[in-house]
Design an enzyme around this catalytic site. Structure first.
Site, PDB file in Angstrom:
ATOM      1  N   ARG A 248      45.316 -14.270  78.884  1.00  0.00           N
ATOM      2  CA  ARG A 248      45.799 -13.034  78.285  1.00  0.00           C
ATOM      3  C   ARG A 248      46.902 -12.471  79.150  1.00  0.00           C
ATOM      4  O   ARG A 248      46.838 -12.527  80.384  1.00  0.00           O
ATOM      5  CB  ARG A 248      44.682 -11.991  78.139  1.00  0.00           C
ATOM      6  CG  ARG A 248      43.641 -12.316  77.077  1.00  0.00           C
ATOM      7  CD  ARG A 248      44.230 -12.227  75.661  1.00  0.00           C
ATOM      8  NE  ARG A 248      43.217 -12.416  74.629  1.00  0.00           N
ATOM      9  CZ  ARG A 248      42.888 -13.583  74.104  1.00  0.00           C
ATOM     10  NH1 ARG A 248      43.492 -14.689  74.550  1.00  0.00           N
ATOM     11  NH2 ARG A 248      41.981 -13.659  73.153  1.00  0.00           N
ATOM     12  N   ASP A 271      52.023 -18.943  77.705  1.00  0.00           N
ATOM     13  CA  ASP A 271      51.672 -18.995  76.286  1.00  0.00           C
ATOM     14  C   ASP A 271      51.233 -17.630  75.789  1.00  0.00           C
ATOM     15  O   ASP A 271      51.142 -17.412  74.583  1.00  0.00           O
ATOM     16  CB  ASP A 271      50.559 -20.026  76.052  1.00  0.00           C
ATOM     17  CG  ASP A 271      50.293 -20.259  74.578  1.00  0.00           C
ATOM     18  OD1 ASP A 271      51.263 -20.567  73.846  1.00  0.00           O
ATOM     19  OD2 ASP A 271      49.136 -20.127  74.146  1.00  0.00           O
ATOM     20  N   GLU A 276      52.930  -8.788  73.392  1.00  0.00           N
ATOM     21  CA  GLU A 276      53.016 -10.050  72.654  1.00  0.00           C
ATOM     22  C   GLU A 276      53.305  -9.748  71.193  1.00  0.00           C
ATOM     23  O   GLU A 276      52.477  -9.116  70.535  1.00  0.00           O
ATOM     24  CB  GLU A 276      51.700 -10.808  72.798  1.00  0.00           C
ATOM     25  CG  GLU A 276      51.780 -12.256  72.334  1.00  0.00           C
ATOM     26  CD  GLU A 276      50.507 -13.024  72.680  1.00  0.00           C
ATOM     27  OE1 GLU A 276      50.163 -13.125  73.872  1.00  0.00           O
ATOM     28  OE2 GLU A 276      49.862 -13.489  71.739  1.00  0.00           O
ATOM     29  N   HIS A 295      51.860 -18.355  71.873  1.00  0.00           N
ATOM     30  CA  HIS A 295      50.393 -18.315  71.755  1.00  0.00           C
ATOM     31  C   HIS A 295      49.883 -19.485  70.896  1.00  0.00           C
ATOM     32  O   HIS A 295      49.144 -19.301  69.931  1.00  0.00           O
ATOM     33  CB  HIS A 295      49.948 -16.976  71.144  1.00  0.00           C
ATOM     34  CG  HIS A 295      48.565 -16.574  71.567  1.00  0.00           C
ATOM     35  ND1 HIS A 295      48.215 -15.275  71.847  1.00  0.00           N
ATOM     36  CD2 HIS A 295      47.422 -17.300  71.758  1.00  0.00           C
ATOM     37  CE1 HIS A 295      46.934 -15.209  72.174  1.00  0.00           C
ATOM     38  NE2 HIS A 295      46.438 -16.423  72.134  1.00  0.00           N
TER      39      HIS A 295
END
Length: 337
Positions: A248, A271, A276, A295
């Protein structure tokens, strides 16, 4: 089993996910275990059709974009006895009202851990070969690297620091065993004996950051881990080190990370980020020492069927009166994703 004995189940998720989670053969298998209407996939628990479905539901099969199961929703589902989640974390899905009712919860998080671990292994191997730097140099020069330019390249004896022996972290440890790495671990819930059984060296977070060539984050997003990699801890990673984050974005101070990466001192495979997605003007999109993906490490495409298999098997166990194999317990939520 006669139809009258089958538990009544209802899907609750974004309908776009259902065909990938449960392709026709798997859907047919699931329908042998429960009375369920595949054309009814709830995204909102308030319309009359949803309320009618909840009134009879004994099992909810949930997935990404399922609404939160709050007290009002549970009041509309008096027969509900199990929530089977075809995804990873259930933290944002369930609350105290569900635990007070004694409803069982299962998650397919173990199925989602494998592709994340596979992605991370791939990135460890590629960054150990300095593949992204050599790609950028090759684009600019069209020439093979010189011996001087590859002097620090290679995976033999690389020190890999794993932060968090989570489900993903443990799957990654399994995948790393065949390679010639030295693997280090930081996890406050793992003792020396367990670390030895895992085949890793157990260190403090600060020592792991100092000693590792590649640091990979696999800790849960909980209050204790918020911004665990702050400016001071990022500064401990050696020059030329790599940070991989598939957990995260909140685990890393975003401003401190951007500042470190802008100097070129570190490399990163990200990622997940915070926020985000990143703002359009973020330098992380264009820095040559950053490999940024949207992601994608978790289950995508045909990998989602693995999650559907877990949910189907859990439903079969439930119908047979057996304990759930992937049960989530209330006490676990304090330290899992």
């Amino acid at each position: 089993m006669p139809s009258a004995q089958l538990p009544r189940a209802v899907f609750a998720m974004d309908p776009v996910h259902l065909p990938l989670l449960l392709p026709p053969p798997l859907m047919a298998r699931l329908k042998q275990t429960a009375e369920i209407d595949p054309s009814l996939v709830l995204q909102d628990f308030t319309p009359p059709r949803a309320i009618a479905a909840l009134a009879d539901a004994e099992v909810l099969i949930t997935g990404w974009d399922c609404p939160r199961l709050d007290a009002d929703t549970l009041a509309a589902a008096p027969r509900l006895r199990a929530v089977l989640h075809a995804g990873g974390s259930v933290r944002s899905l369930i609350g105290e009202a569900l635990w007070e009712r004694g409803i069982s919860v299962s998650s397919a998080v173990t199925g989602n851990a494998l592709p994340v671990a596979e992605y991370t292994l791939a990135m460890i191997l590629l960054t150990g070969k300095d593949a992204f730097t050599h790609r950028e140099r090759f684009r600019a020069t069209h020439a093979r690297p010189s011996p001087a330019e590859t002097a620090t390249t290679g995976n033999l004896g690389r020190r890999i620091g794993i932060i968090g022996a989570s489900r993903v972290g443990r799957r990654l440890l399994d995948l790393l065993r065949p390679f010639d790495f030295e693997v280090l671990l930081y996890d406050p819930y793992v003792n020396a004996a367990e670390a030895a059984a895992l085949g890793v060296g157990l260190l403090s977070l600060e020592d792991l950051l100092r000693r590792s060539d590649i640091v990979s984050l696999h800790a849960p997003d909980i209050p204790e881990t918020h911004r665990m990699l702050d400016r001071a801890r990022l500064a401990l990673i050696r020059d030329g080190g790599v940070l991989i984050n598939t957990s995260r974005g909140a685990l890393v101070d975003p401003e401190a990370l951007t500042d470190e990466l802008a100097t070129g001192r570190l490399h990163a495979v990200l990622d997940v980020t915070e926020p985000e997605p990143l703002s359009a003007g973020s330098p992380l999109y264009t820095l040559p020492n950053v490999f940024l993906t949207p992601h994608i490490a978790g289950s995508l495409g045909n990998e989602m069927e693995r999650l559907g298999r877990i949910v189907t098997e859990e439903l079969e166990r439930l119908a047979a009166g057996l304990p759930l194999a992937h049960e989530v317990r209330h006490a676990d939520l304090a330290r899992v994703a």
